[in-house]
Design a protein around this motif. Structure first.
Motif, PDB file in Angstrom:
ATOM      1  N   VAL A 177      -3.279   0.202  -5.368  1.00 28.56           N
ATOM      2  CA  VAL A 177      -3.760   0.406  -4.000  1.00 28.56           C
ATOM      3  C   VAL A 177      -4.749  -0.694  -3.626  1.00 28.56           C
ATOM      4  O   VAL A 177      -4.703  -1.246  -2.514  1.00 28.56           O
ATOM      5  CB  VAL A 177      -4.415   1.794  -3.852  1.00 28.56           C
ATOM      6  N   LEU A 220      -4.220  -3.158  -0.447  1.00 29.58           N
ATOM      7  CA  LEU A 220      -5.225  -3.301   0.610  1.00 29.58           C
ATOM      8  C   LEU A 220      -5.786  -4.716   0.635  1.00 29.58           C
ATOM      9  O   LEU A 220      -6.054  -5.273   1.710  1.00 29.58           O
ATOM     10  CB  LEU A 220      -6.344  -2.289   0.394  1.00 29.58           C
ATOM     11  N   VAL A 262       0.837  -1.202   0.000  1.00 28.94           N
ATOM     12  CA  VAL A 262       0.000   0.000   0.000  1.00 28.94           C
ATOM     13  C   VAL A 262       0.870   1.250   0.000  1.00 28.94           C
ATOM     14  O   VAL A 262       0.600   2.220  -0.733  1.00 28.94           O
ATOM     15  CB  VAL A 262      -0.940  -0.008   1.219  1.00 28.94           C
TER      16      VAL A 262
END
Length: 344
Positions: A138, A142, A119
């Motif tokens: 991203v 995550l 991340v």
């Protein structure tokens, strides 16, 4: 589309793990290569690393009612990625980063902190320029964090009495005979029965966790431990890269989340030390090669990048980033040692 975007897109075609539980370091090291100033090596890096990855198969978004049960379930990696892709499409990447990093912070040790790291590198890449590939990265980071979510035992800072760096460096490690071995995520399970870890963690004064000064001190301590324990270089590399990654995420989260990240990064560094340590100081001196290189930042950058070793690239870049903020000889020595000796 830049070279970094093309490389990230290729890595997103591969699984989040390979080889029975090794994190996919490809996108993290690719972004670090750019930060080191050697983007020309990106193509060679992806050609070398990507073939080890299994193909990534898309999943389905997880319903809100299912998410608590799915957290920490590696079989749901693809579903978690799909979940975050959908949330980013709906709410925007900034809102999702702020919300989900806060929610995932207690499980920062996920994948030996590689959820946070993936991340963090994605967030820094977006800071240079927002593209669809970087935004999707991203979601992958995550997703890995949520699917490998792992908390550690103890209550950080529950009885704040001691300087946190002193508490870390004087920690009584798990006796070798009691260590679980295997992956770091398995090795830390020995801490459930190791009372000195819980006592030291609770005694650390973490009220300033997440501040620039705290993160600098923690990264310097991690570098000292890395240099003192060359037989455990990989473990101690993460005791530097994880707390340093908090800085990369900090612009996207609020002050409370930054403090939580600093707290759990400290817990992760202490856990790695407890199950890996041979010593807190001393040990064999750094090699003459590393000592000579430590005063030449450009040479460290070049040697680390040309190694095409994921840990050498990531650790050298993190150490040099920290040294630029708060110069310290141990950071440059650790970066030089990684460039010279830390192979993929």
């Amino acid at each position: 589309m830049t070279d970094l975007d093309e490389v990230l897109e290729r890595f997103q075609m591969g699984g989040l793990e390979y080889g029975g539980g090794f994190a996919n370091h490809g996108p993290m090291a690719a972004e670090a290569l750019v930060a080191l100033g050697h983007p020309a090596l990106l193509t060679g890096w992806v050609d070398l690393y990507a073939p080890r990855l299994p193909p990534f198969s898309p999943g389905r978004a997880i319903a809100p009612a299912e998410r608590a049960a799915a957290r920490g379930d590696a079989s749901r990696f693809a579903d978690w990625v799909a979940t975050y892709e959908a949330e980013i499409a709906r709410d925007g990447v900034r809102a999702v980063l702020a919300r989900e990093v806060a929610a995932l912070a207690p499980g920062l040790f996920a994948g030996a902190a590689h959820g946070l790291l993936r991340v963090a590198h994605a967030a820094r890449a977006i800071g240079r320029g927002e593209t669809s590939v970087r935004v999707r990265e991203v979601a992958f980071g995550l997703g890995y964090w949520a699917g490998s979510y792992q908390t550690l035992p103890g209550e950080p800072g529950a009885r704040p009495e001691r300087d946190p760096i002193d508490a870390l460096l004087t920690l009584e490690p798990v006796p070798p005979a009691a260590r679980a071995g295997g992956a770091f995520t398995d090795a830390v399970r020995a801490l459930d029965a190791h009372a000195p870890f819980a006592r030291a963690l609770a005694s650390a004064d973490l009220r300033d966790a997440g501040s620039d000064a705290f993160l600098s001190a923690l990264c310097r301590a991690g570098a000292r431990l890395y240099l003192a324990n060359p037989e455990a270089r990989i473990a101690y590399a993460h005791a530097v890269t994880a707390p340093s990654a908090v800085r990369l995420v900090a612009p996207w989260v609020d002050a409370a989340t930054r403090r939580a990240l600093g707290t759990f990064a400290y817990q992760a560094a202490m856990a790695l030390h407890a199950v890996s340590a041979a010593r807190a100081e001393g040990g064999p001196p750094p090699s003459a090669e590393a000592v000579a290189m430590a005063d030449d930042v450009d040479e460290i950058r070049y040697r680390a990048a040309c190694s095409l070793g994921e840990h050498a690239i990531k650790l050298a870049e993190a150490c040099l980033r920290e040294d630029a903020i708060a110069p310290a000889r141990e950071l440059r020595l650790a970066a030089a040692d990684a460039a010279a000796h830390l192979q993929g």
